[in-house]
Structures are given as structure tokens and as C-alpha cells.
Design a protein around this motif. Structure first.
Motif, PDB file in Angstrom:
ATOM      1  N   LYS A  67     -22.993  34.510   6.367  1.00 38.42           N
ATOM      2  CA  LYS A  67     -22.799  34.534   4.924  1.00 38.42           C
ATOM      3  C   LYS A  67     -23.707  33.503   4.265  1.00 38.42           C
ATOM      4  N   THR A 117     -27.058  34.165   1.688  1.00 39.51           N
ATOM      5  CA  THR A 117     -27.170  33.562   0.370  1.00 39.51           C
ATOM      6  C   THR A 117     -28.406  32.682   0.293  1.00 39.51           C
ATOM      7  N   ARG A 136     -18.843  37.899  -1.694  1.00 38.40           N
ATOM      8  CA  ARG A 136     -19.579  39.020  -1.112  1.00 38.40           C
ATOM      9  C   ARG A 136     -18.668  39.814  -0.195  1.00 38.40           C
ATOM     10  N   ASP A 144     -24.387  44.575   2.686  1.00 38.68           N
ATOM     11  CA  ASP A 144     -23.823  43.339   2.161  1.00 38.68           C
ATOM     12  C   ASP A 144     -23.992  43.369   0.645  1.00 38.68           C
ATOM     13  N   PRO A 163     -22.256  42.191  -3.491  1.00 36.59           N
ATOM     14  CA  PRO A 163     -21.395  41.261  -4.217  1.00 36.59           C
ATOM     15  C   PRO A 163     -20.001  41.875  -4.397  1.00 36.59           C
ATOM     16  N   ASP A 173     -27.919  42.718  -8.992  1.00 34.31           N
ATOM     17  CA  ASP A 173     -27.283  42.196  -7.791  1.00 34.31           C
ATOM     18  C   ASP A 173     -28.252  42.015  -6.632  1.00 34.31           C
TER      19      ASP A 173
END
Length: 184
Positions: free
Chosen positions: A4, A8, A142, A161, A163, A170
Motif C-alpha cells: 500500500k 502511494t 484505497r 488498485d 481509491p 484518480d
């Protein structure tokens, strides 16, 4: 670093790097069309993609970013490219990898996009592939959805993946993994 966090970090870093001379253009298909064309229709094909990148002189993506976008662990081969069009304010990357999963040799193809409509992308992905949901994992802000799709030639595991609350601008990362096809 967790997946994750890696995702990001990578997309945030990539958005800062959108000044790269790009290769996408107004004549390119929409994001789903690009993923479908480059990764999904014939399934992941590491060598075909590497050859296309060389022929089109796509700029390389930083190795750490390519590694973080690959859906397979410990790839035996990994290549990535920044496909961002110069001056359009978006981000687009393509990463291919080969890996061993158990006794199988697999190939993956991943695309990352920024500034796209995640809800529309997901609808087209499900509608056009007839993919079946096989799970989901929520993270902070997410959701990672796991899908399975099959064609006459091979089964494909798809991960997208997205949001949790898409707003039309996005970040989306989508991958397909399937067994490596050996040409005879």
C-alpha cells in the motif's frame, strides 16, 4: 515498505516526474483501452512488450518504481517505462515482469495511471473482460480488488488498485498475471 505504501509513494513520485518527454498522445486509446491493448487482449507477454518499448524508444521507469508496481515478488526479469505524454498533467507507466510462482512460470503486465476516472475504468474492466470477483482488500483510502478472467488461450488473474472514494481524477494501478506462454 508495504505494498500500500509502495503504491502511494510510486504514484506520488511519478506525478512529480511527469515532465519526462512522453510517448502517449491524443491518438492513444483511453486508459482502459491502453491496458486492454498492451496487457490484456493477448495476456502478458514480457518479450513482446520489451521489443515494442525498444522500437518506440519509451523512456525507462526507475527500477525501484518498476519493482514496486510489479504484482509478483522476486521477479527474475523486470522492465518498466514512463509513458506520460508531455504537458498533459497525467501519469502513465507500464511494467512487465517474469517470475516463478510455485512450479509455474508467470508473466505480468501492469499499468499505472493518474488523473483518470477510476469508476469508469473499473466498469469497463469488468464489463469487457467478464471478470469474476475473487476478493478485495481495503487499505487506508484505497481498495485492491482481485478478479479472474479466462480466454480460450489462458486464465488471467487481474488486480486493480482503486481509491475508496473515486472523484474522476484518480490514481489506478491495474495488473494481469498469467502463466508464461512458450512459443514453439
Amino acid at each position: 515498505m508495504t505494498s500500500k505504501c509502495r503504491i502511494t509513494y510510486c504514484l506520488s513520485t511519478a506525478i512529480l516526474l511527469t515532465g519526462f518527454a512522453g510517448v502517449a498522445g491524443a491518438d492513444q486509446p483511453d486508459p482502459f483501452g491502453q491496458f486492454n491493448e498492451r496487457c490484456l487482449v493477448r495476456g502478458p507477454d514480457f518479450q513482446r512488450t520489451v521489443t515494442a518499448a525498444k522500437d518506440r524508444d519509451w523512456p525507462a521507469l526507475a527500477t525501484d518504481m518498476a519493482t514496486s508496481l510489479a504484482p509478483v515478488e522476486d521477479p527474475v526479469a523486470l522492465e518498466g517505462w514512463n509513458l506520460t505524454a508531455e504537458g498533459d498533467g497525467s501519469f502513465e507507466a507500464l511494467v512487465v515482469a517474469r517470475a516463478s510462482v510455485g512450479d509455474s512460470q508467470v508473466e505480468s503486465c501492469t499499468m499505472a495511471f493518474a488523473e483518470i476516472d477510476a469508476a469508469a475504468f473499473e466498469r469497463r474492466l469488468v464489463d469487457e473482460t467478464h471478470a469474476q470477483a475473487s476478493g478485495a482488500k481495503n487499505g487506508q483510502g484505497r481498495v485492491r480488488k482481485f478478479l479472474e478472467a479466462s480466454s480460450s488461450e489462458r486464465r488471467k488473474a487481474i488486480t486493480v488498485d482503486l481509491p475508496l472514494y473515486p472523484n474522476g481524477h484518480d490514481e489506478v494501478i491495474v495488473s494481469v498475471v498469467s502463466e508464461q506462454q512458450i512459443e514453439n
